[in-house]
Design a protein around this motif. Structure first.
Motif, PDB file in Angstrom:
ATOM      1  N   VAL A 197       0.849  -1.205   0.000  1.00 26.26           N
ATOM      2  CA  VAL A 197       0.000   0.000   0.000  1.00 26.26           C
ATOM      3  C   VAL A 197       0.879   1.249   0.000  1.00 26.26           C
ATOM      4  N   GLU A 198       1.952   1.240   0.798  1.00 25.73           N
ATOM      5  CA  GLU A 198       2.876   2.386   0.836  1.00 25.73           C
ATOM      6  C   GLU A 198       3.523   2.622  -0.528  1.00 25.73           C
ATOM      7  N   ASN A 199       3.834   1.518  -1.236  1.00 27.62           N
ATOM      8  CA  ASN A 199       4.411   1.666  -2.582  1.00 27.62           C
ATOM      9  C   ASN A 199       3.449   2.368  -3.528  1.00 27.62           C
ATOM     10  N   VAL A 200       2.154   2.037  -3.421  1.00 26.61           N
ATOM     11  CA  VAL A 200       1.148   2.701  -4.263  1.00 26.61           C
ATOM     12  C   VAL A 200       1.061   4.183  -3.871  1.00 26.61           C
ATOM     13  N   LYS A 201       1.082   4.465  -2.575  1.00 23.34           N
ATOM     14  CA  LYS A 201       1.034   5.861  -2.123  1.00 23.34           C
ATOM     15  C   LYS A 201       2.275   6.637  -2.569  1.00 23.34           C
ATOM     16  N   SER A 202       3.422   5.921  -2.679  1.00 22.96           N
ATOM     17  CA  SER A 202       4.663   6.596  -3.104  1.00 22.96           C
ATOM     18  C   SER A 202       4.567   7.098  -4.546  1.00 22.96           C
ATOM     19  N   LEU A 203       3.572   6.583  -5.295  1.00 25.69           N
ATOM     20  CA  LEU A 203       3.341   7.058  -6.662  1.00 25.69           C
ATOM     21  C   LEU A 203       2.543   8.369  -6.675  1.00 25.69           C
ATOM     22  N   GLY A 204       2.149   8.839  -5.483  1.00 27.51           N
ATOM     23  CA  GLY A 204       1.382  10.081  -5.380  1.00 27.51           C
ATOM     24  C   GLY A 204      -0.093   9.871  -5.091  1.00 27.51           C
ATOM     25  N   VAL A 205      -0.517   8.617  -4.916  1.00 27.88           N
ATOM     26  CA  VAL A 205      -1.931   8.315  -4.646  1.00 27.88           C
ATOM     27  C   VAL A 205      -2.281   8.739  -3.223  1.00 27.88           C
ATOM     28  N   LYS A 206      -3.397   9.472  -3.064  1.00 26.15           N
ATOM     29  CA  LYS A 206      -3.895   9.852  -1.732  1.00 26.15           C
ATOM     30  C   LYS A 206      -4.899   8.798  -1.276  1.00 26.15           C
ATOM     31  N   LEU A 207      -4.966   8.555   0.026  1.00 29.03           N
ATOM     32  CA  LEU A 207      -5.839   7.499   0.549  1.00 29.03           C
ATOM     33  C   LEU A 207      -6.593   8.004   1.767  1.00 29.03           C
ATOM     34  N   GLU A 208      -7.932   7.964   1.693  1.00 32.51           N
ATOM     35  CA  GLU A 208      -8.766   8.382   2.822  1.00 32.51           C
ATOM     36  C   GLU A 208      -9.524   7.171   3.349  1.00 32.51           C
ATOM     37  N   THR A 209      -9.334   6.850   4.632  1.00 34.33           N
ATOM     38  CA  THR A 209     -10.048   5.720   5.252  1.00 34.33           C
ATOM     39  C   THR A 209     -11.320   6.222   5.946  1.00 34.33           C
ATOM     40  N   ASN A 210     -12.149   5.277   6.401  1.00 33.27           N
ATOM     41  CA  ASN A 210     -13.407   5.580   7.104  1.00 33.27           C
ATOM     42  C   ASN A 210     -14.364   6.428   6.262  1.00 33.27           C
ATOM     43  N   VAL A 211     -14.333   6.237   4.952  1.00 37.53           N
ATOM     44  CA  VAL A 211     -15.270   6.937   4.056  1.00 37.53           C
ATOM     45  C   VAL A 211     -16.160   5.888   3.390  1.00 37.53           C
ATOM     46  N   ILE A 212     -17.423   5.891   3.762  1.00 41.99           N
ATOM     47  CA  ILE A 212     -18.359   4.903   3.213  1.00 41.99           C
ATOM     48  C   ILE A 212     -19.146   5.564   2.085  1.00 41.99           C
ATOM     49  N   ILE A 213     -18.834   5.162   0.863  1.00 45.25           N
ATOM     50  CA  ILE A 213     -19.549   5.732  -0.287  1.00 45.25           C
ATOM     51  C   ILE A 213     -20.980   5.215  -0.281  1.00 45.25           C
ATOM     52  N   GLY A 214     -21.920   6.157  -0.294  1.00 44.83           N
ATOM     53  CA  GLY A 214     -23.327   5.806  -0.122  1.00 44.83           C
ATOM     54  C   GLY A 214     -23.848   6.311   1.205  1.00 44.83           C
ATOM     55  N   LYS A 215     -22.928   6.603   2.136  1.00 46.24           N
ATOM     56  CA  LYS A 215     -23.310   7.194   3.424  1.00 46.24           C
ATOM     57  C   LYS A 215     -22.511   8.476   3.691  1.00 46.24           C
ATOM     58  N   SER A 216     -21.168   8.363   3.740  1.00 49.97           N
ATOM     59  CA  SER A 216     -20.343   9.565   3.975  1.00 49.97           C
ATOM     60  C   SER A 216     -20.513  10.559   2.836  1.00 49.97           C
ATOM     61  N   THR A 217     -20.517  10.035   1.626  1.00 46.63           N
ATOM     62  CA  THR A 217     -20.730  10.835   0.413  1.00 46.63           C
ATOM     63  C   THR A 217     -21.197   9.875  -0.677  1.00 46.63           C
ATOM     64  N   THR A 218     -21.533  10.401  -1.842  1.00 43.70           N
ATOM     65  CA  THR A 218     -21.993   9.532  -2.935  1.00 43.70           C
ATOM     66  C   THR A 218     -21.111   9.754  -4.173  1.00 43.70           C
ATOM     67  N   ILE A 219     -21.234   8.854  -5.116  1.00 43.29           N
ATOM     68  CA  ILE A 219     -20.493   9.008  -6.376  1.00 43.29           C
ATOM     69  C   ILE A 219     -20.913  10.284  -7.088  1.00 43.29           C
ATOM     70  N   ASP A 220     -22.218  10.563  -7.084  1.00 46.66           N
ATOM     71  CA  ASP A 220     -22.706  11.785  -7.744  1.00 46.66           C
ATOM     72  C   ASP A 220     -22.101  13.039  -7.105  1.00 46.66           C
ATOM     73  N   GLU A 221     -21.977  13.043  -5.771  1.00 48.60           N
ATOM     74  CA  GLU A 221     -21.377  14.195  -5.091  1.00 48.60           C
ATOM     75  C   GLU A 221     -19.884  14.313  -5.412  1.00 48.60           C
ATOM     76  N   LEU A 222     -19.181  13.157  -5.484  1.00 49.84           N
ATOM     77  CA  LEU A 222     -17.753  13.196  -5.844  1.00 49.84           C
ATOM     78  C   LEU A 222     -17.557  13.843  -7.211  1.00 49.84           C
ATOM     79  N   MET A 223     -18.450  13.501  -8.153  1.00 43.57           N
ATOM     80  CA  MET A 223     -18.302  14.000  -9.520  1.00 43.57           C
ATOM     81  C   MET A 223     -18.839  15.419  -9.675  1.00 43.57           C
TER      82      MET A 223
END
Length: 462
Positions: A197-223
């Motif tokens: 996972v750290e190797n993927v993040k080293s490529l510049g990928v950001k990672l947010e935990t405890n985010v439930i799509i459908g409750k915390s936010t939705t795909i439509d809201e992300l877009m």
């Protein structure tokens, strides 16, 4: 130099020793062993092993580098195609994929491609070698839902192309099924999964935990509100299935999903973690796949006598041959051609046994496997205190039910194009278990890779 027709043996913990601990069973190759095994590769011009790999690793290329002792170059070759080599080297069903296509395997044993991949990835980790840096940013934002093998692969590939990628993970730790589903003795979490996972993040990928799509936010809201131009759904299939037999709601009946999550993600096997788990004395695991083997071998390590109850014969077991072999070596009892018909409960509504019936194999069903048929009058009882149901999983409908215009099939799986991952909703792509239902880590990675390519084409051609 050993016999070129046979694999260089790989070291393992002895069965009696490993059955009482959660340390990794397979100890892998050292560099001398890896170089000796690499010599067995005949470097085919038409390398069928590459076509057998869902992420199309240049297998002869990386093995040639191992032969020469240039392990860093071998890692760079693998990294062009795979973001998770230390994981694939451990849990891929190589016998039915790359190794199943190996020409060396026609007259002898195939090259041990998986163990060589694992050696290269572990060497890179131990020597702090990271994947090559990504291209400069292209300014496009992509959201990835789920940090399992599909999501990590899609995110890693997009980052290498220059995309600004954010992964949203519902749980408190990244890794998806790699952390909650696969036990420590097959896939160490801190040494292997966390580092990948750290190797993927080293490529510049950001990672947010405890985010439930459908409750915390939705795909439509992300877009619509957060500026993400495309979304990849790699949310897996975490909804367990049950048989619907009497007694299934009793105390002491678990889904394999819950049982493994308590042990793997919540560390129930460790004395310094306060996680409740049923440490049964006599446990039955119903099912015959890799997850069933994982649950059974976990229960054994927690001190139980363990039975695998499966309605077909050993030849039809869907689990990897290596997993079945390890389970048998460790002392797990296989009750094959056996099907539960009722879970027996005591006055406190706790499991006290399971009523089963013997089966025989009839004509092939739609899957091509012979259909199991009950033998009348063959009922018998198993005395138990715990039952773990490992009958497969389906996707949680939360994402599909909160996303406008996203089509699903009757199994609640998202409908997506196999080649590109494109769904019915513009800019939304999907892959892995959320699309296929429960499958393997490497197939999910292949789907994540295909979707990254599909998203790249979509955003370039807008």
């Amino acid at each position: 130099m050993g016999d070129v027709l046979k694999k260089v043996p790989v070291r393992e913990q002895a069965p009696k020793v490993r059955a009482a601990n959660f340390e990794e069973v397979c100890l892998g190759y050292n560099q001398d062993e890896a170089m000796e095994e690499a010599v067995r590769c005949i470097n085919c011009k038409n390398a069928k092993c590459i076509t057998g790999c869902p992420v199309s690793i240049n297998i002869p290329g990386f093995i040639s580098a191992v032969k020469e002792g240039n392990i860093k170059e071998a890692y760079n070759v693998i990294s062009e195609s795979s973001s998770l080599p230390a994981i694939c080297g451990r849990v891929c069903p190589q016998e039915s994929q790359c190794e199943g296509k190996c020409i060396r395997g026609i007259k002898g044993e195939p090259v041990s491609i998986g163990k060589l991949e694992r050696f290269v990835a572990d060497w890179a980790r131990d020597n702090d070698v990271k994947p090559p840096a990504p291209a400069s940013s292209n300014g496009h934002k992509v959201a990835v839902i789920g940090s399992g093998p599909a999501g990590l692969t899609c995110a890693g590939d997009l980052a290498k192309m220059g995309y600004d990628v954010t992964i949203f993970e519902a749980l408190h730790e990244p890794g998806g099924v790699l952390v909650y589903g696969i036990p420590e003795f097959r896939l160490p979490k801190s040494d292997v999964v966390a580092k990948e996972v750290e190797n993927v993040k080293s490529l510049g990928v950001k990672l947010e935990t405890n985010v439930i799509i459908g409750k915390s936010t939705t795909i439509d809201e992300l877009m619509n509100d957060e500026g993400f131009e495309a979304v990849f759904i790699g949310s897996g299939a975490g909804l367990p299935m049950f048989m619907g037999i009497p007694g299934e709601n009793a105390n002491g009946v678990f889904s394999a999903n819950e049982y493994l999550t308590r042990n793997n993600l919540m560390k129930a096997f460790r004395e310094d973690y306060d996680t409740p788990i049923a440490r049964g004395k006599k446990v039955a695991v119903v099912g015959g796949g890799n997850v069933a083997m994982d649950a059974a071998r976990t229960a054994l390590r927690l001190g139980a006598e363990v039975h695998i109850v499966y309605r077909r014969s050993e030849a039809e077991l869907p689990a990897r041959v290596e997993e079945v072999h390890h389970a048998k070596e460790e002392g797990i009892i296989f009750d094959l051609l056996t099907n539960p018909i009722e879970i027996l409960v005591d006055e406190n509504d706790a499991v006290k046994g399971m009523k089963c019936i013997r089966m025989e194999l009839g004509e092939p069903d739609a899957s091509g496997r012979r259909r199991p048929v009950e033998i009348p009058g063959s009922e018998f009882e198993l005395e138990l205190d715990t039952v773990i149901m490992s009958l497969g999983t389906s996707p949680n409908p939360l994402i599909s039910s909160t996303t406008i215009g996203l089509d699903i099939n009757k199994r609640k799986c998202i409908i997506a194009d196999e080649e590109t991952g494109k769904t019915s909703k513009d800019g939304v792509y999907a892959g892995g278990d959320a699309v296929t239902g429960a499958a393997t880590v490497i197939l999910a990675m292949g789907a994540g890779k295909a979707a990254a390519k599909g998203i790249d084409e979509f955003l370039k051609n807008r």
